[in-house]
Design a protein around this motif. Structure first.
Motif, PDB file in Angstrom:
ATOM      1  N   PHE A  62       0.826  -1.204   0.000  1.00 35.06           N
ATOM      2  CA  PHE A  62       0.000   0.000   0.000  1.00 35.06           C
ATOM      3  C   PHE A  62       0.862   1.256   0.000  1.00 35.06           C
ATOM      4  O   PHE A  62       0.524   2.256  -0.646  1.00 35.06           O
ATOM      5  N   GLU A  63       1.971   1.214   0.710  1.00 35.42           N
ATOM      6  CA  GLU A  63       2.875   2.370   0.717  1.00 35.42           C
ATOM      7  C   GLU A  63       3.465   2.592  -0.669  1.00 35.42           C
ATOM      8  O   GLU A  63       3.586   3.738  -1.138  1.00 35.42           O
ATOM      9  N   ASP A  64       3.846   1.510  -1.334  1.00 38.29           N
ATOM     10  CA  ASP A  64       4.403   1.602  -2.684  1.00 38.29           C
ATOM     11  C   ASP A  64       3.361   2.145  -3.655  1.00 38.29           C
ATOM     12  O   ASP A  64       3.649   3.011  -4.495  1.00 38.29           O
ATOM     13  N   PHE A  69       0.954   6.553  -7.016  1.00 41.47           N
ATOM     14  CA  PHE A  69      -0.153   7.473  -7.278  1.00 41.47           C
ATOM     15  C   PHE A  69       0.333   8.918  -7.259  1.00 41.47           C
ATOM     16  O   PHE A  69      -0.045   9.725  -8.113  1.00 41.47           O
ATOM     17  N   GLU A  70       1.150   9.228  -6.281  1.00 43.23           N
ATOM     18  CA  GLU A  70       1.655  10.595  -6.152  1.00 43.23           C
ATOM     19  C   GLU A  70       2.443  10.993  -7.396  1.00 43.23           C
ATOM     20  O   GLU A  70       2.307  12.110  -7.906  1.00 43.23           O
ATOM     21  N   ALA A  71       3.261  10.071  -7.895  1.00 44.92           N
ATOM     22  CA  ALA A  71       4.039  10.358  -9.098  1.00 44.92           C
ATOM     23  C   ALA A  71       3.141  10.445 -10.329  1.00 44.92           C
ATOM     24  O   ALA A  71       3.359  11.276 -11.223  1.00 44.92           O
ATOM     25  N   ALA A  72       2.114   9.601 -10.377  1.00 46.15           N
ATOM     26  CA  ALA A  72       1.247   9.546 -11.555  1.00 46.15           C
ATOM     27  C   ALA A  72       0.459  10.830 -11.757  1.00 46.15           C
ATOM     28  O   ALA A  72       0.222  11.251 -12.892  1.00 46.15           O
ATOM     29  N   VAL A  73       0.036  11.460 -10.665  1.00 52.78           N
ATOM     30  CA  VAL A  73      -0.831  12.639 -10.789  1.00 52.78           C
ATOM     31  C   VAL A  73      -0.041  13.939 -10.859  1.00 52.78           C
ATOM     32  O   VAL A  73      -0.620  15.008 -11.040  1.00 52.78           O
ATOM     33  N   GLU A 124      -8.238   0.141   6.708  1.00 53.93           N
ATOM     34  CA  GLU A 124      -8.317   1.590   6.873  1.00 53.93           C
ATOM     35  C   GLU A 124      -7.342   2.329   5.954  1.00 53.93           C
ATOM     36  O   GLU A 124      -7.530   3.515   5.676  1.00 53.93           O
ATOM     37  N   LEU A 125      -6.313   1.636   5.466  1.00 50.77           N
ATOM     38  CA  LEU A 125      -5.373   2.267   4.548  1.00 50.77           C
ATOM     39  C   LEU A 125      -6.021   2.559   3.203  1.00 50.77           C
ATOM     40  O   LEU A 125      -5.526   3.393   2.438  1.00 50.77           O
ATOM     41  N   THR A 126      -7.109   1.885   2.891  1.00 52.31           N
ATOM     42  CA  THR A 126      -7.791   2.117   1.615  1.00 52.31           C
ATOM     43  C   THR A 126      -8.711   3.335   1.667  1.00 52.31           C
ATOM     44  O   THR A 126      -9.113   3.847   0.623  1.00 52.31           O
ATOM     45  N   LEU A 127      -9.045   3.805   2.865  1.00 52.45           N
ATOM     46  CA  LEU A 127     -10.030   4.872   2.987  1.00 52.45           C
ATOM     47  C   LEU A 127      -9.573   6.199   2.393  1.00 52.45           C
ATOM     48  O   LEU A 127     -10.361   6.875   1.711  1.00 52.45           O
TER      49      LEU A 127
END
Length: 218
Positions: A62-64, A69-73, A124-127
């Motif tokens: 999930f951390e990866d 995601f951060e890089a993609a956007v 909860e990491l998915t929230l």
């Protein structure tokens, strides 16, 4: 980081490598201890159960994914563009790191026991991700309504959270069916060489976004 913390992280590193190369079925406390060069009982100081070990490895996934995601956007300027970037990154991660992706979404891990206060349960990491997708859906609708000069939101449209959940489900379905080879069969065999599925997957993602949010208009 303390020596104890360093060893814990090294054990997780070994577990991540095992998942990525051999799948989650290969991950066990004894095998990780052997590969890390420690006694068979050492991992139990940090992971009293096999379930706890798998949860720690999945947390890394999930951390990866969040980093990707951060890089993609980065550089996106519209909510629709951000949704498209997130969708492509999600499907791409699922196919590139299939063993980890499957481990991350195992129900028995997502429904794991409560963690210490600084470690939320995997579920909860998915929230935050789901909340962000819901926010982007709402913004897409608002921009569309403004462009179409409508008086207000479409009362017949489902709530943004419902649309976000459907989008997420669709993307998960693409990832799983593509990994199984079912979508390739349905769409026709892709041409040889490189990664010929990129364009097909991109079209599927665009079709999903268009179906739930409307096509992008110039």
């Amino acid at each position: 980081m303390t020596d104890e913390g360093s060893l814990r992280e090294r054990l997780i590193d070994v577990g991540v490598d095992l998942v990525l190369t051999e799948g989650s079925a290969s991950v066990g406390l004894r095998e990780i201890a052997r590969r890390a060069g420690v006694s068979h009982g050492a991992p139990r100081r940090y992971f009293p159960t096999h379930h706890a070990l798998l949860s720690a490895i999945a947390r890394r996934g999930f951390e990866d994914l969040a980093t990707r995601f951060e890089a993609a956007v980065a550089g996106t300027t519209t909510p629709r563009g951000e949704l498209d970037a997130l969708a492509r990154a999600y499907v791409g991660y699922a196919l590139e790191r299939r063993g980890m992706f499957e481990l991350m979404w195992r129900h028995d891990l997502l429904d794991s026991a409560p963690q210490p206060s600084d470690r939320p349960r995997l579920r909860e990491l998915t929230l935050p991700l789901f909340g962000h997708i819901t926010e982007l859906v709402a913004r897409c609708r608002s921009e569309r309504d403004t462009a179409q000069r409508t008086d207000g939101p479409n009362e017949a449209a489902p709530p943004p959270a419902v649309t976000a959940a459907t989008l997420w489900s669709n993307l998960h379905g693409i990832a799983q069916l593509w990994a199984w080879g079912s979508l390739q069969l349905a769409l026709g065999a892709p041409p040889p060489g490189g990664d010929p599925g990129d364009d097909q997957r991109a079209r599927l993602i665009t079709a999903i976004l268009d179906a739930h949010l409307g096509p992008v208009t110039s």
